[in-house]
Design a protein around this motif. Sequence first.
Motif, PDB file in Angstrom:
ATOM      1  N   GLY A 176       0.825  -1.201   0.000  1.00 17.54           N
ATOM      2  CA  GLY A 176       0.000   0.000   0.000  1.00 17.54           C
ATOM      3  C   GLY A 176       0.857   1.247   0.000  1.00 17.54           C
ATOM      4  N   ASP A 177       0.221   2.400  -0.226  1.00 16.86           N
ATOM      5  CA  ASP A 177       0.972   3.642  -0.363  1.00 16.86           C
ATOM      6  C   ASP A 177       0.334   4.780   0.407  1.00 16.86           C
ATOM      7  N   VAL A 178       1.189   5.751   0.753  1.00 12.71           N
ATOM      8  CA  VAL A 178       0.723   6.989   1.362  1.00 12.71           C
ATOM      9  C   VAL A 178       1.180   8.138   0.473  1.00 12.71           C
ATOM     10  N   TYR A 179       0.253   9.007   0.092  1.00  8.74           N
ATOM     11  CA  TYR A 179       0.601  10.180  -0.711  1.00  8.74           C
ATOM     12  C   TYR A 179       0.355  11.439   0.105  1.00  8.74           C
ATOM     13  N   ALA A 219      11.416   9.103  -1.359  1.00 12.90           N
ATOM     14  CA  ALA A 219      11.166  10.375  -0.684  1.00 12.90           C
ATOM     15  C   ALA A 219      12.168  10.602   0.448  1.00 12.90           C
ATOM     16  N   LYS A 220      12.592  11.847   0.628  1.00 12.70           N
ATOM     17  CA  LYS A 220      13.531  12.152   1.703  1.00 12.70           C
ATOM     18  C   LYS A 220      12.772  12.245   3.034  1.00 12.70           C
ATOM     19  N   LEU A 221      13.295  11.527   4.034  1.00  9.74           N
ATOM     20  CA  LEU A 221      12.568  11.442   5.303  1.00  9.74           C
ATOM     21  C   LEU A 221      12.410  12.802   5.980  1.00  9.74           C
ATOM     22  N   VAL A 222      13.479  13.621   5.936  1.00 13.40           N
ATOM     23  CA  VAL A 222      13.406  14.928   6.585  1.00 13.40           C
ATOM     24  C   VAL A 222      12.286  15.756   5.946  1.00 13.40           C
ATOM     25  N   GLU A 223      12.174  15.643   4.645  1.00 11.50           N
ATOM     26  CA  GLU A 223      11.157  16.389   3.906  1.00 11.50           C
ATOM     27  C   GLU A 223       9.747  15.935   4.318  1.00 11.50           C
ATOM     28  N   ILE A 224       9.578  14.598   4.462  1.00  8.61           N
ATOM     29  CA  ILE A 224       8.271  14.063   4.869  1.00  8.61           C
ATOM     30  C   ILE A 224       7.925  14.540   6.270  1.00  8.61           C
ATOM     31  N   GLN A 258       2.599  13.448  -3.534  1.00  7.05           N
ATOM     32  CA  GLN A 258       3.910  12.808  -3.574  1.00  7.05           C
ATOM     33  C   GLN A 258       3.876  11.527  -2.744  1.00  7.05           C
ATOM     34  N   CYS A 259       4.343  10.428  -3.354  1.00 11.13           N
ATOM     35  CA  CYS A 259       4.331   9.148  -2.651  1.00 11.13           C
ATOM     36  C   CYS A 259       5.463   9.127  -1.631  1.00 11.13           C
TER      37      CYS A 259
END
Lengths: 287, 269
Positions: free
Chosen positions: A62-65, A76-81, A69-70
């Motif tokens: 499954g995915d989280v957007y 994806a960069k963790l700091v950005e998330i 952005q997935c």
Amino acid sequence: MSIEVKDLRYVYNPGMPGETVALDGVSFEVRDGEILGVIGHTGSGKSTLLQHLNGLLKPASGDVYVDGQCITDGKAKLVEIRRKVGLVFQYPEYQLFEETVAKDVAFGPKNLGLSEEEIADRVKNAIELVGLDFEAIKDSSPFELSGGQKRRVAIAGVIAMHPSVLILDEPTAGLDPSAHADVLSMIRRIHESMGIIIIFVSHNMADIADMSDWVIVMDHGRIVLRGKPREVFSHGEMLSGMGLAVTPARAIMNRISAEIPDLKSDALTIDEAAAELREYINRTKNI
Amino acid sequence: MIRDITLGQYYPGSSPVHRLDARTKIIATLLYIIELFIVNNFWGFLIAGAALFTVIAISRVPVKFIFRGLTAVFLIIAFTFVINLFMVDGRILWQWKIFKITYEGLMRALFMAVRLVLLIIGSSMMTLTTKPIELTDGLEKLLKPFSLIGLPSHEIALMMTIALRFIPTLMEETDKIIKAQQARGADFESGNIFQRAKSLIPILIPLFISSFRIAQDLALAMEARCYHGGAGRTRMNEIHFARGDAAAAILMIVFLAVIIASRFLPTIF
């Protein structure tokens, strides 16, 4: 700004004796500026779900957007998330560690690599936004504060990162009634002034009904009900079957309309119940 | 991450090994460790290894689970291996500048590595098949005779029980704090050793505070239930030796004899 969860699945201890499916095909979407309330009994998967939303846990499938952005594809960069999605855990006051309140709130922004002035600015704003007196409190130790104040400092630490989604796991757990009300009005204030998505878990049905635009109900790792609060709380029997309940006002009105069949009620909050009763009394007074 | 450490964990089951009295298992483990030091050639290790695998097979603890615990101490084993490999004088097999590997060094390194692996697996078999509470009860009973010379056996057992009991609690607490700080953008994985050490402060301070809080709560809860130390204290589940323990005792004696006999076998290499 939106957050979208698609068919999320997560298993604790895969292949071990304690294997448990914590999330089983969870999907939902929250759009710009909405407040989502999450309810479910202990162990229904709420906290596991929240930890997927900022990449602390990686789903089995499954995915989280976030914002289209997935964040689950590994690129994806963790700091950005974590900048975009702020997560406040249960009892967040236990994560405080700095010598002063201001330093503790600055921890998040510092990790984002912001400039000194920007950090100082954000710290001041965040502390004021959670309803504390910045000048009075900034140099005191976080360990000297009261329980409710500590919690608000911890929440300020997340807000200072300027997330576009703020997630709160039982933000009012273990607070006395006045601190409880403070935290709720603080959440409203944050929502209004920052215009961000808020997702919160609570066992207090009145808070959920009062605050949320949408409600999802979790049971055994699945979403079993979703909708507007009024819709969700109309399934009283189903909720109590899962160890949950309707709001206290709703419960009282159900009881009263069982005695007085011509009092039709769909009230969730105390105010709505009072209005319905007043209307009923006025209507029947002249008969 | 932290959950991967299986060393000292209990693996639930009802095999004959699980059902043995904790005292039997403690004595057997101690004896096994001593025997590993009696062994002086690879024949002995072969026998000791075979015995260990028989116990593992009977206990029905998955081998995969046991070896997962071994990975945590792999560094120690590797370190001993390397030190022994380079530090022993003798017939030179390979040399580069001041570094040399000798035949004797290689043998010693292998010998020590095998001994360590057997030692760790052997002692983890005890914790894997015995509930922590049974283990400390067994220890208390075993230490009882020494209370005549002033050894506080009950207090030692109680401290061990509390320590074991709170390992998972503190792990959970650590996990929670790590996640909370990660959610605030903390980074524990990059940077040089000083930066990494410094990045632990946001975890350690809340953890310290939590452990003091937990300790205080526990002390209060114990006092509230009239705990006043070991004197005159009874237990709900008394432990008893059973027939299996007698069988285990006989096997232990036979095994000790075999191990001593193995010293007189000719060396393999």
